[in-house]
Enzyme design. Structure first.
Site, PDB file in Angstrom:
ATOM      1  N   SER A  33     -34.054  10.164   9.061  1.00 38.13           N
ATOM      2  CA  SER A  33     -33.437  11.287   9.767  1.00 38.13           C
ATOM      3  C   SER A  33     -33.649  11.116  11.270  1.00 38.13           C
ATOM      4  O   SER A  33     -34.777  10.854  11.711  1.00 38.13           O
ATOM      5  CB  SER A  33     -34.067  12.603   9.318  1.00 38.13           C
ATOM      6  OG  SER A  33     -33.585  13.642  10.147  1.00 38.13           O
ATOM      7  N   VAL A  34     -32.584  11.309  12.020  1.00 33.59           N
ATOM      8  CA  VAL A  34     -32.701  11.176  13.474  1.00 33.59           C
ATOM      9  C   VAL A  34     -33.653  12.218  14.069  1.00 33.59           C
ATOM     10  O   VAL A  34     -34.130  12.048  15.195  1.00 33.59           O
ATOM     11  CB  VAL A  34     -31.320  11.269  14.178  1.00 33.59           C
ATOM     12  CG1 VAL A  34     -30.418  10.115  13.763  1.00 33.59           C
ATOM     13  CG2 VAL A  34     -30.648  12.618  13.919  1.00 33.59           C
ATOM     14  N   SER A  55     -18.639  16.555  22.598  1.00 32.06           N
ATOM     15  CA  SER A  55     -17.564  17.256  21.913  1.00 32.06           C
ATOM     16  C   SER A  55     -16.833  18.120  22.929  1.00 32.06           C
ATOM     17  O   SER A  55     -17.426  18.534  23.940  1.00 32.06           O
ATOM     18  CB  SER A  55     -18.184  18.136  20.830  1.00 32.06           C
ATOM     19  OG  SER A  55     -17.336  19.206  20.534  1.00 32.06           O
ATOM     20  N   TYR A  85     -24.008  24.279  18.878  1.00 31.36           N
ATOM     21  CA  TYR A  85     -23.398  22.950  18.921  1.00 31.36           C
ATOM     22  C   TYR A  85     -22.975  22.591  20.355  1.00 31.36           C
ATOM     23  O   TYR A  85     -23.234  21.488  20.844  1.00 31.36           O
ATOM     24  CB  TYR A  85     -22.198  22.986  17.980  1.00 31.36           C
ATOM     25  CG  TYR A  85     -21.434  21.718  17.776  1.00 31.36           C
ATOM     26  CD1 TYR A  85     -21.929  20.697  16.970  1.00 31.36           C
ATOM     27  CD2 TYR A  85     -20.176  21.560  18.353  1.00 31.36           C
ATOM     28  CE1 TYR A  85     -21.178  19.547  16.749  1.00 31.36           C
ATOM     29  CE2 TYR A  85     -19.425  20.419  18.134  1.00 31.36           C
ATOM     30  CZ  TYR A  85     -19.941  19.415  17.334  1.00 31.36           C
ATOM     31  OH  TYR A  85     -19.196  18.283  17.116  1.00 31.36           O
ATOM     32  N   GLY A  86     -22.358  23.546  21.036  1.00 31.21           N
ATOM     33  CA  GLY A  86     -21.897  23.303  22.406  1.00 31.21           C
ATOM     34  C   GLY A  86     -23.057  23.021  23.347  1.00 31.21           C
ATOM     35  O   GLY A  86     -22.974  22.131  24.206  1.00 31.21           O
ATOM     36  N   LYS A 100     -24.260  19.547  22.655  1.00 27.13           N
ATOM     37  CA  LYS A 100     -23.289  18.516  23.027  1.00 27.13           C
ATOM     38  C   LYS A 100     -23.200  18.320  24.537  1.00 27.13           C
ATOM     39  O   LYS A 100     -23.079  17.195  25.015  1.00 27.13           O
ATOM     40  CB  LYS A 100     -21.910  18.845  22.449  1.00 27.13           C
ATOM     41  CG  LYS A 100     -21.834  18.663  20.924  1.00 27.13           C
ATOM     42  CD  LYS A 100     -22.284  17.276  20.501  1.00 27.13           C
ATOM     43  CE  LYS A 100     -21.789  16.848  19.141  1.00 27.13           C
ATOM     44  NZ  LYS A 100     -22.338  15.551  18.713  1.00 27.13           N
ATOM     45  N   ALA A 132     -11.390  14.162  15.425  1.00 19.26           N
ATOM     46  CA  ALA A 132     -11.043  13.393  14.232  1.00 19.26           C
ATOM     47  C   ALA A 132     -11.053  14.262  12.991  1.00 19.26           C
ATOM     48  O   ALA A 132     -11.835  15.208  12.878  1.00 19.26           O
ATOM     49  CB  ALA A 132     -12.031  12.244  14.056  1.00 19.26           C
TER      50      ALA A 132
HETATM   51  P1  NAD Z   1     -19.505  13.792   9.473  1.00 15.93           P
HETATM   52  O1  NAD Z   1     -20.148  15.015   8.923  1.00 15.93           O
HETATM   53  O2  NAD Z   1     -18.583  13.025   8.591  1.00 15.93           O
HETATM   54  O3  NAD Z   1     -20.578  12.766  10.035  1.00 15.93           O
HETATM   55  C1  NAD Z   1     -21.859  13.120  10.467  1.00 15.93           C
HETATM   56  C2  NAD Z   1     -22.860  12.254   9.730  1.00 15.93           C
HETATM   57  O4  NAD Z   1     -24.169  12.474  10.279  1.00 15.93           O
HETATM   58  C3  NAD Z   1     -22.934  12.589   8.246  1.00 15.93           C
HETATM   59  O5  NAD Z   1     -22.683  11.427   7.475  1.00 15.93           O
HETATM   60  C4  NAD Z   1     -24.338  13.121   8.060  1.00 15.93           C
HETATM   61  O6  NAD Z   1     -24.920  12.809   6.798  1.00 15.93           O
HETATM   62  C5  NAD Z   1     -25.082  12.436   9.199  1.00 15.93           C
HETATM   63  N1  NAD Z   1     -26.310  13.145   9.555  1.00 15.93           N
HETATM   64  C6  NAD Z   1     -26.476  14.483   9.706  1.00 15.93           C
HETATM   65  N2  NAD Z   1     -27.749  14.767  10.017  1.00 15.93           N
HETATM   66  C7  NAD Z   1     -28.407  13.570  10.092  1.00 15.93           C
HETATM   67  C8  NAD Z   1     -29.742  13.212  10.379  1.00 15.93           C
HETATM   68  N3  NAD Z   1     -30.664  14.133  10.672  1.00 15.93           N
HETATM   69  N4  NAD Z   1     -30.078  11.903  10.380  1.00 15.93           N
HETATM   70  C9  NAD Z   1     -29.161  10.957  10.075  1.00 15.93           C
HETATM   71  N5  NAD Z   1     -27.874  11.246   9.780  1.00 15.93           N
HETATM   72  C10 NAD Z   1     -27.506  12.538   9.794  1.00 15.93           C
HETATM   73  O7  NAD Z   1     -18.719  14.270  10.788  1.00 15.93           O
HETATM   74  P2  NAD Z   1     -17.961  13.443  11.931  1.00 15.93           P
HETATM   75  O8  NAD Z   1     -16.796  14.267  12.316  1.00 15.93           O
HETATM   76  O9  NAD Z   1     -17.785  12.029  11.564  1.00 15.93           O
HETATM   77  O10 NAD Z   1     -19.007  13.564  13.138  1.00 15.93           O
HETATM   78  C11 NAD Z   1     -19.595  12.470  13.796  1.00 15.93           C
HETATM   79  C12 NAD Z   1     -20.039  12.923  15.181  1.00 15.93           C
HETATM   80  O11 NAD Z   1     -18.883  13.255  15.976  1.00 15.93           O
HETATM   81  C13 NAD Z   1     -20.909  14.173  15.195  1.00 15.93           C
HETATM   82  O12 NAD Z   1     -21.896  14.051  16.191  1.00 15.93           O
HETATM   83  C14 NAD Z   1     -19.941  15.270  15.549  1.00 15.93           C
HETATM   84  O13 NAD Z   1     -20.586  16.388  16.130  1.00 15.93           O
HETATM   85  C15 NAD Z   1     -19.060  14.539  16.526  1.00 15.93           C
HETATM   86  N6  NAD Z   1     -17.771  15.167  16.747  1.00 15.93           N
HETATM   87  C16 NAD Z   1     -16.814  15.150  15.776  1.00 15.93           C
HETATM   88  C17 NAD Z   1     -15.590  15.744  16.043  1.00 15.93           C
HETATM   89  C18 NAD Z   1     -14.485  15.715  15.055  1.00 15.93           C
HETATM   90  O14 NAD Z   1     -13.368  16.153  15.402  1.00 15.93           O
HETATM   91  N7  NAD Z   1     -14.706  15.228  13.840  1.00 15.93           N
HETATM   92  C19 NAD Z   1     -15.365  16.374  17.278  1.00 15.93           C
HETATM   93  C20 NAD Z   1     -16.348  16.371  18.233  1.00 15.93           C
HETATM   94  C21 NAD Z   1     -17.548  15.754  17.959  1.00 15.93           C
END
Ligand code: NAD
Length: 298
Positions: A72-73, A151, A164-165, A168, A196
């Site tokens: 875990s991060v 984000s 979250y904001g 980020k 995405a």
């Molecule tokens: P996602 O939920 O598919 O991916 C996030 C991954 O992080 C998951 O696989 C989860 O298991 C892993 N994770 C969570 N807590 C963790 C921990 N403590 N240690 C290790 N791994 C952990 O979502 P995503 O959309 O692919 O998001 C990826 C990143 O992009 C995130 O930081 C998210 O905030 C950011 N983001 C996504 C979007 C979007 O539109 N999807 C927009 C802005 C920012």
């Protein structure tokens, strides 16, 4: 120009699905040895699974090299151990994409302090943990490419995402100091604001948009930003194949003479203070004080 990651070692956090998985697959296809980190929890950060191992299988099936890490991060010691194992196997760490994340969306009025705490812990402190764990190695190597995941919520705001904001925008702030501290050791640090269709956004996008905003359309920006010729200190937005930059700017401002430095004085010149004509993009915090000195000197 072909961008290669041959002989490079990359760690991608949260790479068991969504964007992180797409980054890991592309980096591996370009020759990187990839650590796929993910504890495999649900969207709100509960539970665990073998998501990382599955992505490693995909990479190997495509002929790439990868290892899974279920740490875990949020746990600094686990990140230190991940880096130690990576170095033992592959001799270094050249790329870190801080991507792991969770959501605990609620209006601020309804948000429990624990929801704020956990979201900041995973995104902001988690990225600081991983970065700290690789930092000394990158300094010693005189090579490092680090990407923070921000984000649009952090940069511009979004109802229901105060936790979250805050985390980020904190990551954009982390980039802005680390790029300065890493410069002399060829460590480049950038921030990506992706859009995405993933499980994080599945209830926001209509089905057509979900397909258009596939993670693969963000990959080019992420991969360029951790490549050999990457820029540094940039904030890049990416989604559906479109890309843009975001800047933290400073207006020319205005000064009040001694004796007029009151709230009323600020109200009087507020239009001038906020006039965007001739605004700049400071490259470090000290430029604020320098701008003030210039203003006072007239
Ligand atoms: P996602 O939920 O598919 O991916 C996030 C991954 O992080 C998951 O696989 C989860 O298991 C892993 N994770 C969570 N807590 C963790 C921990 N403590 N240690 C290790 N791994 C952990 O979502 P995503 O959309 O692919 O998001 C990826 C990143 O992009 C995130 O930081 C998210 O905030 C950011 N983001 C996504 C979007 C979007 O539109 N999807 C927009 C802005 C920012």
């Amino acid at each position: 120009m072909t961008i290669s990651f041959k002989d490079r070692v990359a760690i991608v956090t949260g790479a068991g699905g969504g964007l992180g998985r797409a980054y890991a697959l592309d980096l591996a296809a370009r020759g990187a040895k990839v650590v796929v980190n993910d504890l495999g929890g649900s969207r709100d950060g509960t539970g665990t699974s073998d998501a990382a191992a599955q992505v490693v299988e995909e990479i190997k099936a495509a002929g790439g090299e990868a290892m899974a890490n279920g740490g875990s991060v949020t746990e600094y010691e686990q990140m230190v151990e991940m880096v130690a194992k990576t170095k033992e196997a592959w001799g270094g760490v050249h790329v870190l994409i801080n991507n792991a994340g969770i959501l605990r969306d609620k209006s601020f009025a309804k948000m429990e302090p624990a929801d704020f705490d956990l979201v900041v812990k995973v995104h902001l402190l988690g990225s600081a943990n991983c970065t700290k764990a690789v930092w000394e190695t990158m300094r010693e190597q005189n090579y490092g490419r680090i990407l923070m995941t921000a984000s649009s919520t952090g940069l511009y705001g979004n109802f229901g995402q105060a936790n979250y904001g805050a985390a980020k925008l904190g990551l954009a702030g982390l980039t802005k100091t680390l790029y300065l501290e890493g410069a002399k050791n060829n460590i480049k640090v950038n921030t990506l604001a992706p859009v995405a269709g993933t499980r994080m956004t599945e209830d926001i996008f209509p089905p057509e948009a979900f397909a258009q905003f596939k993670p693969e359309n963000v990959v080019p920006a992420a991969v360029y930003l951790v490549s050999e010729d990457a820029p540094t200190n940039m904030i890049i937005g990416a989604g559906a194949g479109a890309f843009h930059a975001a800047y933290v700017t400073m207006t020319q401002g205005a000064a009040l003479p001694e004796g007029e430095r009151t709230a009323e004085g600020v109200a009087r010149i507020f239009d001038k203070i906020t006039d965007r004509t001739g605004e700049t993009v400071p490259q470090s915090g000290s430029e604020q004080a320098m701008t003030i000195m210039r203003l006072l000197q007239g």
